[in-house]
Design a protein around this motif. Structure first.
Motif, PDB file in Angstrom:
ATOM      1  N   VAL A  13      -3.343 -29.214 -23.283  1.00  0.00           N
ATOM      2  CA  VAL A  13      -3.626 -30.174 -22.351  1.00  0.00           C
ATOM      3  C   VAL A  13      -5.166 -30.265 -22.267  1.00  0.00           C
ATOM      4  CG1 VAL A  13      -3.386 -31.391 -20.073  1.00  0.00           C
ATOM      5  CG2 VAL A  13      -1.780 -30.636 -21.315  1.00  0.00           C
ATOM      6  N   GLU A  14      -5.701 -28.990 -21.634  1.00  0.00           N
ATOM      7  CA  GLU A  14      -6.972 -28.930 -21.504  1.00  0.00           C
ATOM      8  C   GLU A  14      -7.943 -29.516 -22.424  1.00  0.00           C
ATOM      9  OE1 GLU A  14      -8.403 -24.919 -20.236  1.00  0.00           O
ATOM     10  OE2 GLU A  14      -6.836 -24.721 -18.823  1.00  0.00           O
ATOM     11  N   LYS A  15      -7.651 -29.309 -23.675  1.00  0.00           N
ATOM     12  CA  LYS A  15      -8.310 -29.689 -24.948  1.00  0.00           C
ATOM     13  C   LYS A  15      -8.379 -31.159 -25.258  1.00  0.00           C
ATOM     14  CE  LYS A  15      -7.944 -25.109 -26.970  1.00  0.00           C
ATOM     15  NZ  LYS A  15      -6.886 -24.571 -27.830  1.00  0.00           N
ATOM     16  N   LEU A  16      -7.558 -31.786 -24.468  1.00  0.00           N
ATOM     17  CA  LEU A  16      -7.346 -33.326 -24.963  1.00  0.00           C
ATOM     18  C   LEU A  16      -8.419 -34.188 -24.223  1.00  0.00           C
ATOM     19  CD1 LEU A  16      -3.424 -33.650 -24.306  1.00  0.00           C
ATOM     20  CD2 LEU A  16      -4.813 -33.702 -26.459  1.00  0.00           C
ATOM     21  N   ASN A  17      -9.235 -34.974 -25.019  1.00  0.00           N
ATOM     22  CA  ASN A  17     -10.375 -35.719 -24.601  1.00  0.00           C
ATOM     23  C   ASN A  17     -10.126 -37.012 -23.774  1.00  0.00           C
ATOM     24  OD1 ASN A  17     -10.048 -37.365 -26.691  1.00  0.00           O
ATOM     25  ND2 ASN A  17     -11.834 -36.793 -27.534  1.00  0.00           N
ATOM     26  N   TYR A  18      -8.715 -37.378 -23.657  1.00  0.00           N
ATOM     27  CA  TYR A  18      -8.512 -38.863 -23.269  1.00  0.00           C
ATOM     28  C   TYR A  18      -9.110 -39.254 -21.921  1.00  0.00           C
ATOM     29  CZ  TYR A  18      -4.639 -38.059 -26.471  1.00  0.00           C
ATOM     30  OH  TYR A  18      -3.989 -37.731 -27.486  1.00  0.00           O
ATOM     31  N   VAL A  19      -9.321 -38.348 -20.796  1.00  0.00           N
ATOM     32  CA  VAL A  19      -9.950 -38.952 -19.651  1.00  0.00           C
ATOM     33  C   VAL A  19     -11.373 -39.335 -20.010  1.00  0.00           C
ATOM     34  CG1 VAL A  19     -10.667 -38.365 -17.523  1.00  0.00           C
ATOM     35  CG2 VAL A  19      -8.291 -37.404 -18.152  1.00  0.00           C
ATOM     36  N   SER A  20     -12.212 -38.493 -20.696  1.00  0.00           N
ATOM     37  CA  SER A  20     -13.701 -39.005 -21.140  1.00  0.00           C
ATOM     38  C   SER A  20     -13.612 -40.053 -22.037  1.00  0.00           C
ATOM     39  CB  SER A  20     -14.268 -37.887 -21.421  1.00  0.00           C
ATOM     40  OG  SER A  20     -13.754 -36.903 -22.901  1.00  0.00           O
ATOM     41  N   ASP A  24     -13.058 -40.738 -12.895  1.00  0.00           N
ATOM     42  CA  ASP A  24     -12.545 -40.696 -11.720  1.00  0.00           C
ATOM     43  C   ASP A  24     -11.029 -40.586 -11.533  1.00  0.00           C
ATOM     44  OD1 ASP A  24     -15.127 -41.571 -11.093  1.00  0.00           O
ATOM     45  OD2 ASP A  24     -14.635 -43.650 -10.671  1.00  0.00           O
ATOM     46  N   PHE A  25     -10.098 -40.543 -12.528  1.00  0.00           N
ATOM     47  CA  PHE A  25      -8.969 -40.254 -12.606  1.00  0.00           C
ATOM     48  C   PHE A  25      -8.297 -38.832 -13.323  1.00  0.00           C
ATOM     49  CE2 PHE A  25      -9.659 -44.916 -12.255  1.00  0.00           C
ATOM     50  CZ  PHE A  25      -9.119 -45.287 -11.031  1.00  0.00           C
ATOM     51  N   LEU A  26      -9.323 -38.045 -13.395  1.00  0.00           N
ATOM     52  CA  LEU A  26      -9.055 -36.754 -14.006  1.00  0.00           C
ATOM     53  C   LEU A  26      -7.980 -36.024 -13.334  1.00  0.00           C
ATOM     54  CD1 LEU A  26      -9.562 -34.467 -16.079  1.00  0.00           C
ATOM     55  CD2 LEU A  26     -11.361 -33.579 -14.278  1.00  0.00           C
ATOM     56  N   ALA A  27      -7.844 -36.142 -11.972  1.00  0.00           N
ATOM     57  CA  ALA A  27      -7.031 -35.416 -11.292  1.00  0.00           C
ATOM     58  C   ALA A  27      -5.422 -36.072 -11.366  1.00  0.00           C
ATOM     59  CB  ALA A  27      -7.261 -35.592  -9.752  1.00  0.00           C
ATOM     60  N   ILE A  28      -5.748 -37.285 -11.657  1.00  0.00           N
ATOM     61  CA  ILE A  28      -4.233 -37.919 -12.047  1.00  0.00           C
ATOM     62  C   ILE A  28      -3.774 -37.678 -13.308  1.00  0.00           C
ATOM     63  CG2 ILE A  28      -3.328 -40.258 -12.602  1.00  0.00           C
ATOM     64  CD1 ILE A  28      -3.700 -40.300  -9.727  1.00  0.00           C
ATOM     65  N   PHE A  29      -4.624 -37.342 -14.407  1.00  0.00           N
ATOM     66  CA  PHE A  29      -4.028 -37.069 -15.758  1.00  0.00           C
ATOM     67  C   PHE A  29      -3.669 -35.688 -15.490  1.00  0.00           C
ATOM     68  CE2 PHE A  29      -4.751 -35.076 -19.766  1.00  0.00           C
ATOM     69  CZ  PHE A  29      -3.977 -35.814 -20.734  1.00  0.00           C
ATOM     70  N   ASN A  30      -4.278 -34.831 -14.810  1.00  0.00           N
ATOM     71  CA  ASN A  30      -3.771 -33.410 -14.515  1.00  0.00           C
ATOM     72  C   ASN A  30      -2.718 -33.381 -13.931  1.00  0.00           C
ATOM     73  OD1 ASN A  30      -5.882 -32.410 -16.094  1.00  0.00           O
ATOM     74  ND2 ASN A  30      -7.194 -31.946 -14.270  1.00  0.00           N
ATOM     75  N   LYS A  31      -2.293 -34.224 -12.932  1.00  0.00           N
ATOM     76  CA  LYS A  31      -1.132 -34.132 -11.936  1.00  0.00           C
ATOM     77  C   LYS A  31       0.016 -34.624 -13.041  1.00  0.00           C
ATOM     78  CE  LYS A  31       0.030 -36.469  -7.423  1.00  0.00           C
ATOM     79  NZ  LYS A  31      -0.556 -37.378  -6.502  1.00  0.00           N
ATOM     80  N   MET A  32      -0.199 -35.445 -13.736  1.00  0.00           N
ATOM     81  CA  MET A  32       1.039 -36.054 -14.606  1.00  0.00           C
ATOM     82  C   MET A  32       1.484 -34.857 -15.401  1.00  0.00           C
ATOM     83  SD  MET A  32      -0.556 -39.635 -16.190  1.00  0.00           S
ATOM     84  CE  MET A  32      -0.303 -41.057 -15.136  1.00  0.00           C
ATOM     85  N   HIS A  33       0.495 -34.053 -15.814  1.00  0.00           N
ATOM     86  CA  HIS A  33       1.076 -32.701 -16.570  1.00  0.00           C
ATOM     87  C   HIS A  33       1.543 -31.638 -15.855  1.00  0.00           C
ATOM     88  CE1 HIS A  33       0.299 -33.904 -20.712  1.00  0.00           C
ATOM     89  NE2 HIS A  33      -0.814 -34.568 -20.364  1.00  0.00           N
ATOM     90  N   SER A  34       1.154 -31.353 -14.429  1.00  0.00           N
ATOM     91  CA  SER A  34       1.451 -30.303 -13.767  1.00  0.00           C
ATOM     92  C   SER A  34       2.648 -30.456 -13.011  1.00  0.00           C
ATOM     93  CB  SER A  34       0.144 -29.852 -13.034  1.00  0.00           C
ATOM     94  OG  SER A  34      -0.164 -30.809 -11.971  1.00  0.00           O
ATOM     95  N   GLN A  35       3.013 -31.809 -12.814  1.00  0.00           N
ATOM     96  CA  GLN A  35       4.244 -31.954 -11.972  1.00  0.00           C
ATOM     97  C   GLN A  35       5.510 -31.342 -12.486  1.00  0.00           C
ATOM     98  OE1 GLN A  35       4.759 -36.333 -11.716  1.00  0.00           O
ATOM     99  NE2 GLN A  35       6.841 -35.857 -12.198  1.00  0.00           N
ATOM    100  N   LYS A  36       6.515 -31.112 -11.474  1.00  0.00           N
ATOM    101  CA  LYS A  36       7.623 -30.553 -11.829  1.00  0.00           C
ATOM    102  C   LYS A  36       8.610 -31.321 -12.826  1.00  0.00           C
ATOM    103  CE  LYS A  36       8.292 -27.092  -8.202  1.00  0.00           C
ATOM    104  NZ  LYS A  36       8.475 -27.370  -6.950  1.00  0.00           N
ATOM    105  N   TRP A  37       9.549 -30.862 -13.514  1.00  0.00           N
ATOM    106  CA  TRP A  37      10.301 -31.334 -14.295  1.00  0.00           C
ATOM    107  C   TRP A  37      11.474 -32.037 -13.318  1.00  0.00           C
ATOM    108  CZ3 TRP A  37       9.354 -32.893 -19.241  1.00  0.00           C
ATOM    109  CH2 TRP A  37       8.060 -32.283 -19.855  1.00  0.00           C
ATOM    110  N   ALA A  38      12.085 -33.104 -13.719  1.00  0.00           N
ATOM    111  CA  ALA A  38      13.296 -33.961 -13.270  1.00  0.00           C
ATOM    112  C   ALA A  38      13.071 -34.098 -11.614  1.00  0.00           C
ATOM    113  CB  ALA A  38      14.498 -32.927 -13.223  1.00  0.00           C
TER     114      ALA A  38
END
Ligand SMILES: C[S@@+](CC[C@H](N)C(=O)[O-])C[C@H]1O[C@@H](n2cnc3c(N)ncnc32)[C@H](O)[C@@H]1O
Length: 219
Positions: free
Chosen positions: A93-100, A106-120
């Motif tokens: 995920v760290e290597k993906l450049n979608y945010v830039s 401004d929404f980097l934290a949102i992208f990271n939150k989408m990945h770090s949130q718990k399953w289910a």
């Protein structure tokens, strides 16, 4: 299976599977494809309301992140469910450049939150975007009358023919609400016929760059 991050023709990254010589997105442009197939041909049919979206293959989170960005413009509140059996790892995920590439720093934290949130667990990503990631196989989806829109983004039929069949599209049909819509990058005749045989009305639409057509199926 081995996964490598590569750059597609529009400058955005994707994941390459050397064993299959297949990508998570079009080599012609990951962001370009996502915007054309899922946003322009799917999400943009909706505005000024609450909608529920089911994503078949959460993967890199590109579709959910672009949907979050576009939902703000369309004044939508989105309840997003992403299905994924083989999650992308944090170091990938760290290597993906979608945010830039999307100029959405401004929404980097949102992208990271989408990945770090718990399953289910249904989480509030923002006041207008709720995300539930479900770690399960596509053939285990048994939702009924629950979604307005499905992003069908499985690997190509050449690699996973079992996912482009009547039995899977029957599950998708059941999961959609009346008049719900499924969009996919595929335009194969056999896929269109499988969709029609379970009751969908199917349109062939112009495809993203590098692809002549794509499909949109309506319940
Ligand atoms: C073409 S990729 C697209 C991913 C995602 N939409 C994106 O933009 O990155 C397909 C995704 O489906 C997942 N997948 C493949 N077979 C699956 C299955 N049978 N059940 C659940 N997930 C599966 C893969 O791990 C991969 O993340």
């Amino acid at each position: 299976m081995e996964r490598k991050i590569i750059i597609t023709a529009d400058g955005s990254s994707t994941i390459h599977l050397p064993e299959w010589d297949e990508q998570y997105h079009s080599k012609h442009g990951a962001i370009q494809e996502a915007k054309h197939v899922f946003i322009k041909s799917g999400l943009s049919l909706f505005s000024d309301k609450e909608i529920s979206i089911l994503e078949i293959g959460f993967g890199t989170g590109l579709n959910s992140f672009i949907t979050f960005l576009e939902a703000q413009k369309l004044n939508l509140t989105v309840d997003y469910v992403g299905i994924e059996a083989y999650p992308v790892k944090a170091e990938e995920v760290e290597k993906l450049n979608y945010v830039s590439e999307l100029k959405a720093n401004d929404f980097l934290a949102i992208f990271n939150k989408m990945h770090s949130q718990k399953w289910a667990v249904k989480s509030e990503i923002s006041s207008c975007f709720y995300l539930t990631k479900r770690k399960q196989l596509f053939n285990e989806i048994h939702d009924e009358n629950s979604f307005n829109l499905i992003y069908f983004d499985a690997f190509g039929a050449k690699f996973q023919p079992e996912l482009w069949t009547e039995s899977i599209f029957k599950l998708m049909y059941t999961a959609l609400k009346e008049e719900g819509v499924l969009v996919t990058y595929s335009a194969k005749g056999s896929v269109r016929r499988a969709m029609q045989s379970v009751g969908f009305t199917v349109e062939r639409l112009p495809g993203p760059p590098g692809k002549r057509e794509m499909l949109r199926a309506t319940k």
